[in-house]
Design a protein around this motif. Structure first.
Motif, PDB file in Angstrom:
ATOM      1  N   LYS A  96       0.646  -1.200   0.032  1.00 31.87           N
ATOM      2  CA  LYS A  96       0.152   0.207   0.031  1.00 31.87           C
ATOM      3  C   LYS A  96       0.943   1.208  -0.051  1.00 31.87           C
ATOM      4  O   LYS A  96       2.003   0.965   0.335  1.00 31.87           O
ATOM      5  CB  LYS A  96      -0.837   0.080   1.325  1.00 31.87           C
ATOM      6  CG  LYS A  96      -1.833  -1.104   1.284  1.00 31.87           C
ATOM      7  CD  LYS A  96      -2.783  -1.163   2.473  1.00 31.87           C
ATOM      8  CE  LYS A  96      -3.750  -2.441   2.444  1.00 31.87           C
ATOM      9  NZ  LYS A  96      -4.605  -2.380   3.845  1.00 31.87           N
ATOM     10  N   LYS A  97       0.393   2.390  -0.351  1.00 30.82           N
ATOM     11  CA  LYS A  97       1.142   3.524  -0.377  1.00 30.82           C
ATOM     12  C   LYS A  97       1.477   4.304   0.976  1.00 30.82           C
ATOM     13  O   LYS A  97       2.201   5.036   1.087  1.00 30.82           O
ATOM     14  CB  LYS A  97       0.607   4.650  -1.504  1.00 30.82           C
ATOM     15  CG  LYS A  97       0.109   4.061  -3.020  1.00 30.82           C
ATOM     16  CD  LYS A  97       1.700   3.835  -3.538  1.00 30.82           C
ATOM     17  CE  LYS A  97       1.323   3.653  -5.040  1.00 30.82           C
ATOM     18  NZ  LYS A  97       2.804   3.258  -5.771  1.00 30.82           N
ATOM     19  N   GLU A  98       0.447   3.734   2.013  1.00 28.18           N
ATOM     20  CA  GLU A  98       0.541   4.684   3.117  1.00 28.18           C
ATOM     21  C   GLU A  98       1.768   4.098   4.047  1.00 28.18           C
ATOM     22  O   GLU A  98       2.139   3.077   3.947  1.00 28.18           O
ATOM     23  CB  GLU A  98      -0.683   4.540   3.754  1.00 28.18           C
ATOM     24  CG  GLU A  98      -0.969   2.969   4.150  1.00 28.18           C
ATOM     25  CD  GLU A  98      -2.598   2.728   4.672  1.00 28.18           C
ATOM     26  OE1 GLU A  98      -2.683   2.962   5.909  1.00 28.18           O
ATOM     27  OE2 GLU A  98      -3.306   2.304   3.787  1.00 28.18           O
ATOM     28  N   PRO A  99       2.261   5.205   4.586  1.00 30.88           N
ATOM     29  CA  PRO A  99       3.443   4.950   5.519  1.00 30.88           C
ATOM     30  C   PRO A  99       3.320   4.214   6.711  1.00 30.88           C
ATOM     31  O   PRO A  99       1.970   4.139   7.104  1.00 30.88           O
ATOM     32  CB  PRO A  99       4.003   6.549   5.792  1.00 30.88           C
ATOM     33  CG  PRO A  99       2.836   7.206   5.967  1.00 30.88           C
ATOM     34  CD  PRO A  99       1.819   6.410   4.718  1.00 30.88           C
ATOM     35  N   VAL A 100       4.165   3.433   7.440  1.00 30.47           N
ATOM     36  CA  VAL A 100       4.232   2.695   8.563  1.00 30.47           C
ATOM     37  C   VAL A 100       4.261   3.925   9.563  1.00 30.47           C
ATOM     38  O   VAL A 100       4.954   5.000   9.675  1.00 30.47           O
ATOM     39  CB  VAL A 100       5.178   1.715   8.879  1.00 30.47           C
ATOM     40  CG1 VAL A 100       5.349   1.374   9.995  1.00 30.47           C
ATOM     41  CG2 VAL A 100       4.974   0.610   7.695  1.00 30.47           C
ATOM     42  N   ALA A 101       3.608   3.871  10.627  1.00 29.90           N
ATOM     43  CA  ALA A 101       3.244   4.842  11.707  1.00 29.90           C
ATOM     44  C   ALA A 101       4.725   4.759  12.339  1.00 29.90           C
ATOM     45  O   ALA A 101       5.303   3.972  12.492  1.00 29.90           O
ATOM     46  CB  ALA A 101       2.407   4.347  13.012  1.00 29.90           C
ATOM     47  N   ARG A 102       5.100   5.988  12.775  1.00 33.88           N
ATOM     48  CA  ARG A 102       6.499   6.565  13.449  1.00 33.88           C
ATOM     49  C   ARG A 102       6.475   5.854  14.494  1.00 33.88           C
ATOM     50  O   ARG A 102       7.850   5.177  14.603  1.00 33.88           O
ATOM     51  CB  ARG A 102       6.389   7.950  13.926  1.00 33.88           C
ATOM     52  CG  ARG A 102       7.316   8.335  14.719  1.00 33.88           C
ATOM     53  CD  ARG A 102       8.901   8.336  13.979  1.00 33.88           C
ATOM     54  NE  ARG A 102       8.901   9.100  12.864  1.00 33.88           N
ATOM     55  CZ  ARG A 102       9.916   9.357  12.287  1.00 33.88           C
ATOM     56  NH1 ARG A 102      11.165   8.742  12.213  1.00 33.88           N
ATOM     57  NH2 ARG A 102      10.127  10.297  11.254  1.00 33.88           N
ATOM     58  N   ASN A 131      10.377   7.917   4.914  1.00 34.99           N
ATOM     59  CA  ASN A 131       9.533   8.954   4.058  1.00 34.99           C
ATOM     60  C   ASN A 131       9.300   8.406   2.936  1.00 34.99           C
ATOM     61  O   ASN A 131      10.207   8.303   2.045  1.00 34.99           O
ATOM     62  CB  ASN A 131      10.158  10.302   4.116  1.00 34.99           C
ATOM     63  CG  ASN A 131       9.180  11.251   3.625  1.00 34.99           C
ATOM     64  OD1 ASN A 131       8.314  11.102   2.945  1.00 34.99           O
ATOM     65  ND2 ASN A 131       9.584  12.680   3.828  1.00 34.99           N
ATOM     66  N   PRO A 132       7.836   7.926   2.625  1.00 32.30           N
ATOM     67  CA  PRO A 132       7.651   7.664   1.298  1.00 32.30           C
ATOM     68  C   PRO A 132       7.881   8.341   0.213  1.00 32.30           C
ATOM     69  O   PRO A 132       8.283   8.262  -1.097  1.00 32.30           O
ATOM     70  CB  PRO A 132       6.106   7.217   1.126  1.00 32.30           C
ATOM     71  CG  PRO A 132       5.710   7.073   2.761  1.00 32.30           C
ATOM     72  CD  PRO A 132       6.598   8.041   3.289  1.00 32.30           C
ATOM     73  N   GLU A 133       7.982   9.762   0.283  1.00 35.17           N
ATOM     74  CA  GLU A 133       8.221  10.786  -0.822  1.00 35.17           C
ATOM     75  C   GLU A 133       9.891  10.841  -1.007  1.00 35.17           C
ATOM     76  O   GLU A 133      10.153  10.661  -2.280  1.00 35.17           O
ATOM     77  CB  GLU A 133       8.280  12.069  -0.489  1.00 35.17           C
ATOM     78  CG  GLU A 133       6.498  12.333  -0.102  1.00 35.17           C
ATOM     79  CD  GLU A 133       6.219  14.020   0.301  1.00 35.17           C
ATOM     80  OE1 GLU A 133       7.066  14.707   0.441  1.00 35.17           O
ATOM     81  OE2 GLU A 133       5.029  14.196   0.474  1.00 35.17           O
ATOM     82  N   VAL A 134      10.535  10.446   0.047  1.00 35.11           N
ATOM     83  CA  VAL A 134      12.098  10.265  -0.326  1.00 35.11           C
ATOM     84  C   VAL A 134      12.404   8.933  -0.914  1.00 35.11           C
ATOM     85  O   VAL A 134      13.340   8.917  -1.804  1.00 35.11           O
ATOM     86  CB  VAL A 134      12.868  10.163   1.040  1.00 35.11           C
ATOM     87  CG1 VAL A 134      14.278   9.955   1.019  1.00 35.11           C
ATOM     88  CG2 VAL A 134      12.804  11.645   1.685  1.00 35.11           C
ATOM     89  N   MET A 135      11.491   8.007  -0.388  1.00 34.76           N
ATOM     90  CA  MET A 135      11.749   6.738  -1.123  1.00 34.76           C
ATOM     91  C   MET A 135      11.387   6.793  -2.776  1.00 34.76           C
ATOM     92  O   MET A 135      12.024   6.181  -3.500  1.00 34.76           O
ATOM     93  CB  MET A 135      10.655   5.501  -0.511  1.00 34.76           C
ATOM     94  CG  MET A 135      11.035   4.213  -1.312  1.00 34.76           C
ATOM     95  SD  MET A 135      12.518   3.572  -0.900  1.00 34.76           S
ATOM     96  CE  MET A 135      13.054   2.615  -2.595  1.00 34.76           C
ATOM     97  N   GLU A 136      10.453   7.586  -3.030  1.00 31.68           N
ATOM     98  CA  GLU A 136       9.952   7.782  -4.336  1.00 31.68           C
ATOM     99  C   GLU A 136      11.103   8.466  -5.068  1.00 31.68           C
ATOM    100  O   GLU A 136      11.577   8.004  -6.385  1.00 31.68           O
ATOM    101  CB  GLU A 136       8.629   8.472  -4.471  1.00 31.68           C
ATOM    102  CG  GLU A 136       7.876   8.618  -5.819  1.00 31.68           C
ATOM    103  CD  GLU A 136       7.637   7.454  -6.468  1.00 31.68           C
ATOM    104  OE1 GLU A 136       7.943   7.090  -7.618  1.00 31.68           O
ATOM    105  OE2 GLU A 136       7.457   6.321  -5.648  1.00 31.68           O
TER     106      GLU A 136
END
Length: 278
Positions: A96-102, A131-136
């Protein structure tokens, strides 16, 4: 750091377990009280076995307070429950696109810091993209460079296995390398440490099992490791991984976009039961 080996003589029962458990026999009993000489302090690897085995909490080392530790007496996981978790673990390649909770990320990182290492060197370095944006952005940078390598056939020798997956990713515009995962964890360790690759693998195994218990998916990303270490190692430097480190492995993880309903079935395994020697 000073060893600060201290014993509360009013609480110590003189059982000698701390001396018995010391891997290098550095602790000796002075009557009923454990002690360690200044010369032996230099050989201590700070494993804290003596600290953990003390039933009364009389022993302190490195300035640590026994009351701050988690009590483990009588607390254990049901073997069949853990066995089912391990048998049911799957390599997840749909996320899923959503991040794992901190707080979940923090628990994972804190726990894997307890993984064993050779001679207790504890030098495994964890590089996490949370951070999914950094992964992207890493995904974009990776495929930009892979496009150039693939279009000019600038592969080093021995990359035939990787070429087919890179070609698939580029030609079909899909993330064959990182599997669309929102997070990445790279475990590395100094090349000069006693067992760098093994230490990384043990830590990542801790990570994947705890992640599975939290409902998270993981995959040991051999393609990612191969691409980053053999084709575009400059990205490792951008990620902050020291050049003096060996990359043990890369793990992708996140919330799975697939549900497995049963374990697989294994029909055979290779076991050598030694009944006699000589």
């Amino acid at each position: 750091m000073a060893l600060q080996f201290q014993v509360d003589e009013d609480v110590c029962v003189g059982c000698g377990e701390c001396a018995n458990v010391c891997p290098f026999q550095l602790i000796e009993m002075k009557g009923d009280i454990p002690a360690i000489s200044e010369s032996n302090e230099l050989s201590c690897v700070q494993c804290q076995h003596c600290f953990a085995v003390c039933s009364t909490g009389a022993l302190s080392i490195l300035g640590l307070d026994p009351s701050d530790s988690i009590t483990i007496n009588g607390s254990s996981v049901e073997p069949l429950q853990l066995s089912t978790l391990m048998k049911g673990r799957r390599s997840v390649r749909l996320y899923k696109k959503e991040p794992v909770a901190r707080q979940d990320l923090d628990l994972l990182l804190e726990t894997i810091s307890y993984a064993p290492t050779g001679v207790n060197n504890r030098q495994v370095h964890f590089t996490m993209i949370d951070n999914p944006e950094v992964m992207e952005r890493l995904r974009e940078r990776t495929y930009e460079k892979l496009n150039t390598i693939h279009s000019t056939n600038a592969y080093p020798p021995g990359m035939d296995y990787f070429k087919q997956y890179i070609a698939d990713a580029i030609e079909n515009n899909r993330d064959t390398i990182f599997r669309g995962a929102p997070h990445m964890l790279i475990a590395s360790s100094p090349k000069t440490s006693p067992s760098p690759e093994v230490d990384c693998h043990i830590a990542l195994t801790y990570f994947e099992l705890l992640a599975a218990s939290m409902g998270l998916g993981t995959v040991w990303c051999g393609l990612g490791k191969g691409v980053l270490t053999m084709l575009i190692p400059e990205l490792l430097r951008e990620l902050g991984i020291p050049e003096t480190h060996l990359v043990g492995y890369v793990m992708m993880f996140g919330k799975p976009d697939v549900t497995y309903h049963r374990t697989v079935q294994r029909s055979s395994m290779s076991v050598n039961r030694v009944q006699k020697i000589g």
